[in-house]
Write a protein that holds these residues in place. Structure first.
Motif, PDB file in Angstrom:
ATOM      1  N   GLN A 185     -21.412  16.609 -41.824  1.00  0.00           N
ATOM      2  CA  GLN A 185     -20.868  15.921 -42.994  1.00  0.00           C
ATOM      3  C   GLN A 185     -20.645  16.906 -44.133  1.00  0.00           C
ATOM      4  O   GLN A 185     -19.646  16.831 -44.852  1.00  0.00           O
ATOM      5  CB  GLN A 185     -21.853  14.819 -43.423  1.00  0.00           C
ATOM      6  N   ARG A 186     -21.537  17.856 -44.277  1.00  0.00           N
ATOM      7  CA  ARG A 186     -21.456  18.832 -45.369  1.00  0.00           C
ATOM      8  C   ARG A 186     -20.200  19.699 -45.239  1.00  0.00           C
ATOM      9  O   ARG A 186     -19.463  19.884 -46.208  1.00  0.00           O
ATOM     10  CB  ARG A 186     -22.699  19.718 -45.364  1.00  0.00           C
ATOM     11  N   PHE A 187     -19.969  20.221 -44.038  1.00  0.00           N
ATOM     12  CA  PHE A 187     -18.841  21.127 -43.830  1.00  0.00           C
ATOM     13  C   PHE A 187     -17.570  20.398 -43.387  1.00  0.00           C
ATOM     14  O   PHE A 187     -16.524  21.033 -43.233  1.00  0.00           O
ATOM     15  CB  PHE A 187     -19.205  22.185 -42.785  1.00  0.00           C
ATOM     16  N   LYS A 188     -17.704  19.070 -43.184  1.00  0.00           N
ATOM     17  CA  LYS A 188     -16.560  18.275 -42.706  1.00  0.00           C
ATOM     18  C   LYS A 188     -15.934  18.933 -41.465  1.00  0.00           C
ATOM     19  O   LYS A 188     -14.719  19.136 -41.374  1.00  0.00           O
ATOM     20  CB  LYS A 188     -15.521  18.100 -43.813  1.00  0.00           C
ATOM     21  N   SER A 189     -16.797  19.261 -40.519  1.00  0.00           N
ATOM     22  CA  SER A 189     -16.359  19.990 -39.327  1.00  0.00           C
ATOM     23  C   SER A 189     -16.830  19.290 -38.059  1.00  0.00           C
ATOM     24  O   SER A 189     -17.810  18.547 -38.064  1.00  0.00           O
ATOM     25  CB  SER A 189     -16.931  21.414 -39.351  1.00  0.00           C
ATOM     26  N   THR A 190     -16.119  19.539 -36.979  1.00  0.00           N
ATOM     27  CA  THR A 190     -16.496  19.066 -35.653  1.00  0.00           C
ATOM     28  C   THR A 190     -16.302  20.207 -34.670  1.00  0.00           C
ATOM     29  O   THR A 190     -15.208  20.774 -34.574  1.00  0.00           O
ATOM     30  CB  THR A 190     -15.651  17.853 -35.222  1.00  0.00           C
ATOM     31  N   VAL A 191     -17.373  20.558 -33.970  1.00  0.00           N
ATOM     32  CA  VAL A 191     -17.320  21.654 -33.006  1.00  0.00           C
ATOM     33  C   VAL A 191     -17.948  21.184 -31.693  1.00  0.00           C
ATOM     34  O   VAL A 191     -18.588  20.134 -31.629  1.00  0.00           O
ATOM     35  CB  VAL A 191     -18.072  22.903 -33.525  1.00  0.00           C
ATOM     36  N   PHE A 192     -17.768  21.992 -30.655  1.00  0.00           N
ATOM     37  CA  PHE A 192     -18.314  21.649 -29.355  1.00  0.00           C
ATOM     38  C   PHE A 192     -19.315  22.730 -28.951  1.00  0.00           C
ATOM     39  O   PHE A 192     -19.030  23.928 -29.026  1.00  0.00           O
ATOM     40  CB  PHE A 192     -17.191  21.525 -28.318  1.00  0.00           C
ATOM     41  N   ARG A 193     -20.486  22.276 -28.546  1.00  0.00           N
ATOM     42  CA  ARG A 193     -21.566  23.199 -28.233  1.00  0.00           C
ATOM     43  C   ARG A 193     -22.215  22.853 -26.896  1.00  0.00           C
ATOM     44  O   ARG A 193     -22.267  21.699 -26.500  1.00  0.00           O
ATOM     45  CB  ARG A 193     -22.645  23.148 -29.333  1.00  0.00           C
ATOM     46  N   ARG A 194     -22.724  23.920 -26.245  1.00  0.00           N
ATOM     47  CA  ARG A 194     -23.540  23.747 -25.057  1.00  0.00           C
ATOM     48  C   ARG A 194     -24.991  24.015 -25.421  1.00  0.00           C
ATOM     49  O   ARG A 194     -25.293  24.551 -26.492  1.00  0.00           O
ATOM     50  CB  ARG A 194     -23.067  24.689 -23.948  1.00  0.00           C
ATOM     51  N   TYR A 195     -25.879  23.639 -24.517  1.00  0.00           N
ATOM     52  CA  TYR A 195     -27.311  23.793 -24.797  1.00  0.00           C
ATOM     53  C   TYR A 195     -27.660  25.248 -25.120  1.00  0.00           C
ATOM     54  O   TYR A 195     -28.449  25.522 -26.042  1.00  0.00           O
ATOM     55  CB  TYR A 195     -28.123  23.304 -23.596  1.00  0.00           C
ATOM     56  N   ASN A 196     -27.084  26.198 -24.400  1.00  0.00           N
ATOM     57  CA  ASN A 196     -27.391  27.615 -24.634  1.00  0.00           C
ATOM     58  C   ASN A 196     -26.981  28.082 -26.027  1.00  0.00           C
ATOM     59  O   ASN A 196     -27.560  29.026 -26.564  1.00  0.00           O
ATOM     60  CB  ASN A 196     -26.709  28.483 -23.571  1.00  0.00           C
ATOM     61  N   ASP A 197     -25.978  27.428 -26.615  1.00  0.00           N
ATOM     62  CA  ASP A 197     -25.592  27.759 -27.991  1.00  0.00           C
ATOM     63  C   ASP A 197     -26.724  27.404 -28.954  1.00  0.00           C
ATOM     64  O   ASP A 197     -26.998  28.149 -29.907  1.00  0.00           O
ATOM     65  CB  ASP A 197     -24.315  27.009 -28.383  1.00  0.00           C
ATOM     66  N   PHE A 198     -27.372  26.271 -28.700  1.00  0.00           N
ATOM     67  CA  PHE A 198     -28.522  25.877 -29.512  1.00  0.00           C
ATOM     68  C   PHE A 198     -29.659  26.892 -29.353  1.00  0.00           C
ATOM     69  O   PHE A 198     -30.356  27.212 -30.318  1.00  0.00           O
ATOM     70  CB  PHE A 198     -29.018  24.484 -29.096  1.00  0.00           C
ATOM     71  N   VAL A 199     -29.864  27.371 -28.121  1.00  0.00           N
ATOM     72  CA  VAL A 199     -30.949  28.323 -27.847  1.00  0.00           C
ATOM     73  C   VAL A 199     -30.742  29.618 -28.626  1.00  0.00           C
ATOM     74  O   VAL A 199     -31.667  30.129 -29.268  1.00  0.00           O
ATOM     75  CB  VAL A 199     -31.032  28.620 -26.333  1.00  0.00           C
ATOM     76  N   VAL A 200     -29.524  30.157 -28.589  1.00  0.00           N
ATOM     77  CA  VAL A 200     -29.222  31.395 -29.324  1.00  0.00           C
ATOM     78  C   VAL A 200     -29.390  31.177 -30.822  1.00  0.00           C
ATOM     79  O   VAL A 200     -29.945  32.030 -31.530  1.00  0.00           O
ATOM     80  CB  VAL A 200     -27.789  31.873 -28.992  1.00  0.00           C
TER      81      VAL A 200
END
Length: 412
Positions: A47-62
């Motif tokens: 909501q803050r950045f008014k953005s939508t991105v796509f992530r995989r679990y490994n992206d969260f890990v990094v």
């Protein structure tokens, strides 16, 4: 960071300000099939950045690894475990919820607001997000290296900081244990509501099955042939209300899961990150400091022994150089220890800023019960008059007995 001008140790935020900083949604997107395995992707919306991105679990890990490297003295929430094999829908949904809690706690932490990796994680749309995040953090160093107050942390700490740390840790441990039990009971209640919904639906289906039965009536029942036909028609009609009751019970279960259990889990994740931080403080900075002191003590003994034994000047000089280097290392460890306590003091304040979440959780719990029972009661009350049709045609009863005493129906 909003800190007091008079005392940099103090944080002046409210729960509303922290929560209002950002709200991040994490939703599952349809599974994609690779050449050999399927993987899960998430749609992450800020909501803050008014953005939508796509992530995989490994992206969260990094992302989490980078936070731990840059902010080892702050509360960095844990990630849910990764399960490669046997990841059923229930596990995937549970992990989605946990990832959502993780990223919201991070996005609302005042010391992470301006972090480059956070902004990249929430805004960069591309497959190279992990490399971009790593590059943004390369060569910067951790918070001790970048904070202007790091070397002066001791000046702002109270004299009894160790006692305060021990007391705060004990309090948070007790709060965690109690909220863990509350979460466990809330989960059970939500599970019972969902189980009740399934039971009511099956109950209604069985009534419908009875009402739809086409088995020919035997001659033995000829005297009461009209009774069974009337009952079947009535039973089939009642199944609709039981389906509605099942729907209301399921709605209550979902309300309890989303508004109560999830809020409890969010608070527990925060408390767990505080417990993890305390362990990092003891096993990290304190342990390294003690080990450095032991090494220094050993080197001093070697120096004394070399002096007594009149060893070669070159070896004594090397030993002196090592001792100086070790003294510098001990000084750095000591400064890091005080900075770690400085950060722990601030993180403890954040925990207490979040404590009013308790009233929101209890309010959500009470509201879910009122709303759920009210809607269920309305359906039950609408169902009750329709039971009269089950007793039409009987000589002894025109309305259903409300209890054994009302009609002595069960008396012997």
């Amino acid at each position: 960071m909003q800190v007091s001008e008079a005392d940099p140790l103090l944080i002046s935020y409210t729960l509303q300000q922290l929560v209002g900083q950002d709200t991040v949604q994490v939703e599952l997107i349809p599974e994609k099939k690779g050449m050999f395995i399927k993987h899960v992707e998430y749609e992450v919306s800020s909501q803050r950045f008014k953005s939508t991105v796509f992530r995989r679990y490994n992206d969260f890990v990094v992302f989490q690894d980078l936070l731990l490297q840059k902010f080892p003295y702050r509360m960095v929430p844990s990630l849910p475990p990764k399960r490669v094999l046997g990841a059923d829908r229930e596990f995937i949904e549970s992990r989605r919820r946990a990832l959502k809690r993780f990223v919201n706690l991070v996005a609302r932490h005042p010391f992470f607001w301006e972090d480059a990796a956070l902004k990249i994680f929430l805004t960069f749309n591309g497959s190279e997000v992990q490399n971009i995040m790593r590059e943004s953090s390369r060569g910067i160093g951790d918070e001790f290296m970048t904070c202007k107050l790091a070397t002066r942390a001791k000046d702002f700490l109270p004299a009894d900081i160790q006692m305060q740390f021990a007391a705060s840790r004990e309090l948070i441990r007790n709060i965690f244990n109690s909220f863990y039990k509350l979460r466990d009971r809330a989960e059970r209640m939500a599970s019972r509501s969902i189980g009740s919904a399934a039971d009511l639906l099956i109950f209604g289906k069985e009534l419908s099955a009875l009402g739809s039965d086409t088995t020919p009536l035997p001659s033995w029942a000829a005297l009461n042939s009209s009774t069974w036909g009337t009952l079947k028609q009535a039973l089939k009609g009642l199944s609709v209300e039981f389906a509605l009751l099942a729907d209301k019970a399921a709605q209550q279960g979902k309300l309890e899961e989303n508004d109560v259990v999830e809020k409890l889990n969010l608070f527990l994740d925060l408390l767990q990150s505080y417990k993890d931080l305390c362990e990092r403080h003891e096993k990290g900075v304190l342990h390294k400091h003690q080990r450095a002191l032991q090494t220094y003590s050993l080197m001093k003994k070697q120096m004394m022994s070399a002096t007594v034994q009149n060893k070669e000047p070159e070896s004594v000089e090397q030993l002196e150089s090592r001792i100086v280097a070790q003294e510098n290392a001990i000084l750095t460890m000591e400064l890091r220890n005080y900075f770690s306590l400085f950060c722990l003091h601030q993180e403890t304040q954040l925990i207490h800023i979040y404590l009013p979440l308790t009233s929101h959780i209890l309010g959500a719990f009470v509201n879910s019960q009122i709303q759920g029972h009210k809607e269920m009661s309305l359906v039950w009350n609408e169902l009750k008059p329709k039971l009269n049709c089950l007793f039409v045609g009987t000589n002894s009863m025109q309305t259903p007995p409300l209890s054994p005493q009302d009609g002595n129906f069960f008396s012997t």
